[in-house]
Write a protein that holds these residues in place. Structure first.
Motif, mmCIF file in Angstrom:
data_model
loop_
_atom_site.group_PDB
_atom_site.id
_atom_site.type_symbol
_atom_site.label_atom_id
_atom_site.label_comp_id
_atom_site.label_asym_id
_atom_site.label_seq_id
_atom_site.Cartn_x
_atom_site.Cartn_y
_atom_site.Cartn_z
ATOM 1 N N GLN A 116 -20.743 17.818 -0.752
ATOM 2 C CA GLN A 116 -20.817 19.156 -1.142
ATOM 3 C C GLN A 116 -22.018 19.812 -1.268
ATOM 4 O O GLN A 116 -22.502 20.857 -0.964
ATOM 5 C CB GLN A 116 -19.828 19.903 -2.149
ATOM 6 C CG GLN A 116 -20.197 19.767 -3.424
ATOM 7 C CD GLN A 116 -19.863 18.208 -3.885
ATOM 8 O OE1 GLN A 116 -19.714 17.299 -3.334
ATOM 9 N NE2 GLN A 116 -19.997 18.119 -5.156
ATOM 10 N N HIS A 122 -24.660 21.255 6.833
ATOM 11 C CA HIS A 122 -25.454 22.057 5.967
ATOM 12 C C HIS A 122 -26.988 22.103 6.366
ATOM 13 O O HIS A 122 -27.501 23.342 6.366
ATOM 14 C CB HIS A 122 -25.190 21.950 4.563
ATOM 15 C CG HIS A 122 -25.733 22.941 3.684
ATOM 16 N ND1 HIS A 122 -25.530 24.139 3.754
ATOM 17 C CD2 HIS A 122 -26.664 23.045 2.840
ATOM 18 C CE1 HIS A 122 -26.220 24.981 3.033
ATOM 19 N NE2 HIS A 122 -27.164 24.225 2.386
ATOM 20 N N SER A 185 -19.796 24.090 2.153
ATOM 21 C CA SER A 185 -21.320 24.033 2.423
ATOM 22 C C SER A 185 -21.683 24.357 3.751
ATOM 23 O O SER A 185 -23.014 24.586 4.130
ATOM 24 C CB SER A 185 -21.672 22.584 2.180
ATOM 25 O OG SER A 185 -21.157 21.658 2.921
ATOM 26 N N TYR A 186 -20.525 24.349 4.722
ATOM 27 C CA TYR A 186 -21.179 24.598 6.159
ATOM 28 C C TYR A 186 -20.096 25.738 6.620
ATOM 29 O O TYR A 186 -20.176 25.830 8.052
ATOM 30 C CB TYR A 186 -20.987 23.262 7.013
ATOM 31 C CG TYR A 186 -19.553 22.523 7.050
ATOM 32 C CD1 TYR A 186 -18.410 23.147 7.562
ATOM 33 C CD2 TYR A 186 -19.373 21.423 6.258
ATOM 34 C CE1 TYR A 186 -17.222 22.842 7.688
ATOM 35 C CE2 TYR A 186 -17.942 20.933 6.175
ATOM 36 C CZ TYR A 186 -16.902 21.581 6.982
ATOM 37 O OH TYR A 186 -15.715 20.846 7.174
ATOM 38 N N ASN A 365 -26.000 28.083 0.232
ATOM 39 C CA ASN A 365 -24.946 27.087 0.041
ATOM 40 C C ASN A 365 -24.310 27.674 -1.423
ATOM 41 O O ASN A 365 -24.931 27.260 -2.338
ATOM 42 C CB ASN A 365 -25.127 25.864 -0.118
ATOM 43 C CG ASN A 365 -23.904 24.878 -0.248
ATOM 44 O OD1 ASN A 365 -22.904 24.894 -0.741
ATOM 45 N ND2 ASN A 365 -24.127 23.414 -0.502
ATOM 46 N N ASP A 368 -24.252 25.145 -4.354
ATOM 47 C CA ASP A 368 -25.875 24.643 -4.934
ATOM 48 C C ASP A 368 -25.849 24.734 -6.417
ATOM 49 O O ASP A 368 -25.276 25.730 -6.849
ATOM 50 C CB ASP A 368 -27.021 25.406 -4.124
ATOM 51 C CG ASP A 368 -27.414 24.734 -2.749
ATOM 52 O OD1 ASP A 368 -26.910 23.771 -2.641
ATOM 53 O OD2 ASP A 368 -28.097 25.662 -2.235
#
Length: 579
Positions: A116, A122, A185-186, A365, A368
């Motif tokens: 992740q 990502h 994340s994507y 993201n 993050d």
């Protein structure tokens, strides 16, 4: 920020063995540059910009492993006793790097490279962001290259799926905690409205100097790319990940629950810190630092007149809306303010400053950390201070100053941009490939400490914010070793951090998830800072009135990223010269 670049120190004519070493390093560097075509923007390999590369395929990993083994055999032929100066420094860094890479071949780390916190799905999405990418969008050809690159995306999707299927077969998969949040994340790339999909962003940033016919053609090419390859590829992977991979997620939380987990973690510790330390020793160091910093926090609590316990004080801070930003714009204004304040103080502490400036940009993201830093490249000649605005609560107002010092000036930006600019002194390997987490993150945490001497923490809340960030790095020593060597659960890890930080439990959960998939990475910050402070105290003691803070900082960051062992040698040499 602009400033005086370092004084050029051209490399003197070296020895025969030094020339041999340089040739080995150069061959290795050239091979790495072309190992994965996806890295072409970072390495400025123009001819590979239109290629996606074959990362995640068996052929890619076979080439990578063959390169490591062949290079190790070559390094073994170098007579290190005949090397001196920069030659010896390069040998120490390169030989250690290759030795650890060879050890890494014993572990199937490729099966856990999708997390992740970082994955190519990502990263590819970020490459379509003008603020975050290293891909050049300066010409019509570059736009065409980006479209051509996407032609390799479907094959990558298939390779990534097959790699993760191998992980299922070998029972080496993400923990269930990480697997649950990894799709965050994507997920933006699944947007079905083509012009709202993140991959359409370059069209909106297209230079107005492009001929109108090209602008129209490229916009259509990007639409077709997103419709025919991007959305179907992300959908295919997302369906696989949720329906096939996630049901096989690992119940264990740390690397210790994997085959040879103890040895795998030992390698992770040494790779990050350059030190051969037992987890129990690191754990104890963390506990001592937590106790010391808690004492400093108690003083500030009393200074502010708070009558309850330290934990009650921390809870009051995390629950007070006044301590948080209501918009990304408001947050960015505070970071810009700190940037201007630091610039005025830098000349008193540094003789070496980079020519390159940095920009403050938004992360894409939500998983993050609060902030990160992207160093300059030939295509993007400035640094990027990346702030997580998808989660405004993760950066409270009282931590803006300390976070800015860490990620930008005089932290990561000073160190990494200076290194990038040392083209006349350092090889491409030293400038772009060698990495030491303990040095890079240790320097950035030292930069936060330096904020005290620079007069950057102007009130008790800012000083507390600095201590809270330092406490985060101290508890990491406890929690990282707890997770990976002592079988700590996520619940226990979160509870320990909640007990010591003025940070919300939700954001602490993101941090703990990060440590679980990135064993050892969190150790570099505090261990590196402690080493730099130890060397500074030694220099102050040895030199007395001759100690020069600007000279010390130049001795630390003036040769780019180095290991802690090489750093120690550099500072000892500087002390000897300064006498």
């Amino acid at each position: 920020m602009t400033g005086c670049a370092h004084t050029s120190e051209r490399k003197p004519k070296g020895s025969v063995e030094g020339a041999k070493l340089d040739a080995i390093v150069a061959r290795y560097s050239e091979a790495v540059k072309h190992l994965d075509a996806y890295s072409a923007p970072y390495f400025n390999v123009e001819e590979d910009l239109g290629k996606f590369g074959d990362y995640a395929s068996p052929a890619f990993f076979a080439r990578e492993k063959a390169l490591i083994r062949a290079t190790a055999a070559e390094v073994a032929t170098v007579g290190s006793s005949k090397l001196t100066g920069e030659e010896l420094k390069t040998y120490r860094l390169f030989s250690e790097d290759i030795r650890l890479s060879v050890r890494g071949l014993d572990f199937p780390s490729e099966l856990l490279q999708f997390t992740q916190m970082g994955n190519r799905f990502h990263g590819y999405m970020d490459d379509s962001s003008p603020d975050l990418t290293s891909f050049p969008f300066n010409s019509v050809k570059h736009y065409d290259d980006f479209v051509h690159r996407s032609e390799g995306f479907p094959a990558f999707v298939d390779n990534q799926i097959e790699l993760l299927r191998r992980g299922i077969r070998e029972k080496i998969t993400l923990s269930c905690v990480a697997a649950k949040v990894a799709p965050n994340s994507y997920k933006d790339a699944l947007e079905t409205n083509v012009e709202k999909n993140p991959f359409f962003r370059p069209v909106g940033a297209m230079p107005k100097t492009f001929p109108e016919a090209d602008r129209t053609r490229l916009a259509n090419d990007f639409r077709m790319m997103i419709k025919d390859r991007i959305i179907p590829g992300y959908r295919k992977f997302d369906q696989f990940f949720r329906e096939e991979y996630s049901p096989h997620c690992r119940q264990g939380f740390g690397i210790g629950s994997l085959p040879n987990g103890k040895e795998w973690y030992a390698l992770a510790i040494e790779s990050t810190t350059n030190l051969k330390l037992e987890p129990a020793v690191i754990h104890q160091t963390g506990l001592k630092e937590v106790a010391r910093i808690s004492g400093e926090m108690e003083k500030i609590k009393k200074e502010l007149g708070f009558k309850g316990t330290l934990k009650e004080f921390q809870n009051s801070m995390t629950k007070d809306p006044k301590n948080f930003f209501s918009s990304a714009k408001e947050m960015f204004a505070e970071f810009e303010k700190v940037k201007a304040e630091v610039a005025a103080k830098v000349p008193n502490f540094f003789s070496l400053v980079p020519k390159a400036d940095y920009k403050i940009v938004e992360s894409s993201n939500p998983e993050d950390a609060g902030a990160s830093y992207n160093d300059p490249t030939e295509n993007i000649p400035y640094g990027r201070f990346v702030v997580n605005t998808k989660n405004l609560h993760i950066v409270p107002k009282y931590e803006v100053t300390t976070l800015s010092l860490h990620e930008s000036e005089p932290g990561h930006h000073f160190q990494m941009a200076l290194q990038f600019e040392m083209k006349d002194r350092l090889s491409e390997y030293r400038r772009k490939m060698y990495f030491s987490g303990s040095f890079v993150e240790g320097w950035a945490l030292y930069a936060e400490y330096l904020g005290n001497e620079m007069g950057m923490y102007k009130d008790p809340m800012q000083r507390y914010g600095h201590l809270n960030d330092e406490m985060l790095r101290a508890v990491r020593l406890v929690v990282d070793t707890g997770i990976h060597a002592m079988n700590w659960s996520r619940k226990k890890s979160v509870a320990y951090m909640v007990a010591h930080l003025a940070t919300s439990e939700r954001d602490i959960g993101i941090e703990v998830n990060r440590y679980s998939v990135w064993p050892g990475q969190a150790l570099g910050y505090k261990l590196g800072q402690l080493k730099i402070l130890e060397l500074r105290h030694l220099a102050e003691k040895e030199l007395g009135s001759k100690f020069d803070i600007k000279g010390f900082h130049a001795a630390v960051i003036g040769s780019g990223t180095v290991s802690l062992g090489v750093l120690e040698s550099q500072v000892h040499d500087w002390i000897a010269r300064s006498r």
